[in-house]
Design a protein around this motif. Structure first.
Motif, PDB file in Angstrom:
ATOM      1  N   ASP A  64      -0.324   7.223 -13.363  1.00  0.00           N
ATOM      2  CA  ASP A  64       1.035   6.746 -13.084  1.00  0.00           C
ATOM      3  C   ASP A  64       1.739   7.541 -11.991  1.00  0.00           C
ATOM      4  OD1 ASP A  64       1.438   9.127 -14.408  1.00  0.00           O
ATOM      5  OD2 ASP A  64       2.952   8.339 -15.796  1.00  0.00           O
ATOM      6  N   ARG A  65       0.977   8.388 -11.245  1.00  0.00           N
ATOM      7  CA  ARG A  65       1.585   9.195 -10.181  1.00  0.00           C
ATOM      8  C   ARG A  65       0.661   9.277  -8.980  1.00  0.00           C
ATOM      9  NH1 ARG A  65       2.542  14.837 -12.068  1.00  0.00           N
ATOM     10  NH2 ARG A  65       0.738  15.542 -10.856  1.00  0.00           N
ATOM     11  N   LYS A  97      18.430   3.951  -6.492  1.00  0.00           N
ATOM     12  CA  LYS A  97      17.397   4.658  -7.234  1.00  0.00           C
ATOM     13  C   LYS A  97      16.138   4.711  -6.385  1.00  0.00           C
ATOM     14  CE  LYS A  97      15.030   4.743 -11.712  1.00  0.00           C
ATOM     15  NZ  LYS A  97      14.835   4.051 -13.019  1.00  0.00           N
ATOM     16  N   GLY A  98      15.628   5.894  -6.148  1.00  0.00           N
ATOM     17  CA  GLY A  98      14.428   6.043  -5.335  1.00  0.00           C
ATOM     18  C   GLY A  98      14.756   6.224  -3.867  1.00  0.00           C
ATOM     19  N   LEU A 102       8.241   3.193  -7.754  1.00  0.00           N
ATOM     20  CA  LEU A 102       9.419   3.993  -7.453  1.00  0.00           C
ATOM     21  C   LEU A 102       9.016   5.230  -6.645  1.00  0.00           C
ATOM     22  CD1 LEU A 102      12.488   4.630  -8.017  1.00  0.00           C
ATOM     23  CD2 LEU A 102      11.677   5.965  -9.982  1.00  0.00           C
ATOM     24  N   SER A 131      10.001   8.408  -6.439  1.00  0.00           N
ATOM     25  CA  SER A 131      10.885   9.112  -7.378  1.00  0.00           C
ATOM     26  C   SER A 131      11.351  10.471  -6.892  1.00  0.00           C
ATOM     27  CB  SER A 131      10.171   9.282  -8.723  1.00  0.00           C
ATOM     28  OG  SER A 131       9.017  10.109  -8.585  1.00  0.00           O
ATOM     29  N   GLY A 132      10.622  11.085  -5.975  1.00  0.00           N
ATOM     30  CA  GLY A 132      11.013  12.405  -5.506  1.00  0.00           C
ATOM     31  C   GLY A 132      10.380  12.738  -4.177  1.00  0.00           C
ATOM     32  N   ARG A 172       5.727   6.695  -8.516  1.00  0.00           N
ATOM     33  CA  ARG A 172       5.513   6.538  -9.952  1.00  0.00           C
ATOM     34  C   ARG A 172       5.586   5.067 -10.342  1.00  0.00           C
ATOM     35  NH1 ARG A 172       5.288  11.109 -12.914  1.00  0.00           N
ATOM     36  NH2 ARG A 172       6.123  13.044 -12.011  1.00  0.00           N
ATOM     37  N   SER A 173       4.686   4.677 -11.230  1.00  0.00           N
ATOM     38  CA  SER A 173       4.695   3.311 -11.750  1.00  0.00           C
ATOM     39  C   SER A 173       3.762   3.213 -12.940  1.00  0.00           C
ATOM     40  CB  SER A 173       4.257   2.309 -10.684  1.00  0.00           C
ATOM     41  OG  SER A 173       4.207   1.005 -11.227  1.00  0.00           O
TER      42      SER A 173
END
Length: 356
Positions: free
Chosen positions: A263-264, A282-283, A294, A296-297, A306-307
């Protein structure tokens, strides 16, 4: 330069991370905004801070823009060197070195600058007197943006009246908060009424901001509008309905370089590529081929994807619509023009880093 198609290659052949500019979308965005301005009776003065490329500035003028806007003196010098001859610097120019450069620029082109204090006005008066140059000055008014700008009509009138000699009062300028068109219109109406009462002619009323570009016709009295992001559009403009995803001309091409977990995944684009601007979203961008993923960072050279519903594999390239296209432009020396899946040219971002 844009039409020469110096080389043709596929997007997948490019090293990443890199910036892709869909030239067909650029042309459509330029024309759409120009048609809107023409239809509604005001001039367009595009802000080049978004692209920083003289060839695109010329395209905007050739489409009908009355001139261009720069945020910094260094940008204006680059554009003047490239043959752009009607430039507004929408910023207070302060300090002997910058005022000396301003005077040199005013000898070459039609130049307009902004001011919101007597300190700035005094500098303009002094350099105009010392060098014999002439240039126009717009008094910046805060109409809800909460950034620069005088706070009352009386302050604006006092500054306009303090200009003398070659530093000539030409009108008013404002940059409202996104979504603040109504408040801007109300404040401008009050200011313009005060100038009329004082028998001071206001030739130019300049407003700006891509988020509210399509509402500009609702502001009585404006004579020109200064959109910047409209040439590329980005995720933030889509979020406020100023654009659709199909209008977004700038994307970042990135490669998946690691997949530590199911998931990463990690891409080779971090803060030095995408910027850390969230702008309420977001994102850190939108991946066109993986809409559920996403970003994410970010760290400097890593973007974290991430998903739970699948991720691209190591070595796979993805195209990202950034949250804020303008900042991305300032981080790359070169952008690649694309049409469909073909790379047709590369353009240097000539005014990149010109923040002085």
């Amino acid at each position: 330069m844009i039409e020469k198609q110096a080389f043709v290659m596929n997007i997948e052949s490019l090293s990443t991370p890199c910036v892709l500019i869909d030239i067909d979308r650029v042309k459509a965005n330029i024309q759409r905004a120009q048609d809107y301005a023409d239809k509604n009776g005001f001039m367009l003065r595009p802000h080049i801070k978004t692209h920083k490329i003289p060839a695109f500035a010329h395209m905007q003028v050739e489409a009908g823009a009355c001139g261009i806007t720069c945020q910094k003196l260094g940008e204006a010098e680059v554009m003047a060197e490239a043959g752009l001859d009607d430039i507004l610097i929408s910023y207070n120019i302060i300090g002997f070195d910058k005022l000396t450069r301003l005077a040199a620029l005013a000898k070459r082109i039609r130049l307009t600058v902004a001011a919101d204090s007597l300190f700035t006005i005094n500098g303009y008066n002094q350099i105009a007197t010392a060098t014999g140059v002439t240039f126009d000055v717009l008094i910046e008014c805060d109409t809800g943006g909460g950034r620069c700008g005088v706070q009352t009509p009386d302050e604006a009138i006092a500054l306009a009246s303090a200009l003398k000699g070659g530093a000539r009062f030409a009108g008013l300028m404002t940059y409202p908060a996104a979504g603040g068109t109504k408040e801007m219109a109300e404040r401008l109406a009050e200011i313009l009424a005060s100038f009329e009462k004082a028998s001071i002619d206001v030739q130019t009323v300049s407003a700006g901001g891509t988020p509210d570009l399509w509402k500009a016709h609702t502001v009585p009295g404006i004579t020109e509008y200064r959109p910047g992001t409209y040439i590329y559009m980005d995720r933030s403009q889509v979020a406020v309905d100023a654009a659709t995803p199909d209008d977004c001309a700038l994307t970042i091409l990135a490669t998946v370089v690691s997949k530590p977990l199911s998931d990463r995944a990690i891409i080779d684009a971090g803060t030095k590529t995408l910027t850390s601007d969230l702008l309420g979203m977001k994102g850190f961008g939108y991946i066109t081929s993986f809409p559920d993923v996403l970003i994410s960072g970010l760290s400097e050279e890593h973007g974290i994807l991430r998903s739970e519903n699948g991720l691209p594999e190591i070595g796979e390239q993805v195209r990202i619509v950034p949250n804020h296209a303008c900042v991305v432009s300032n981080m790359f020396d070169t952008v690649y023009l694309v049409s469909g899946e073909r790379v047709i040219d590369a353009l240097p971002v000539v005014a990149r880093g010109r923040v002085v």
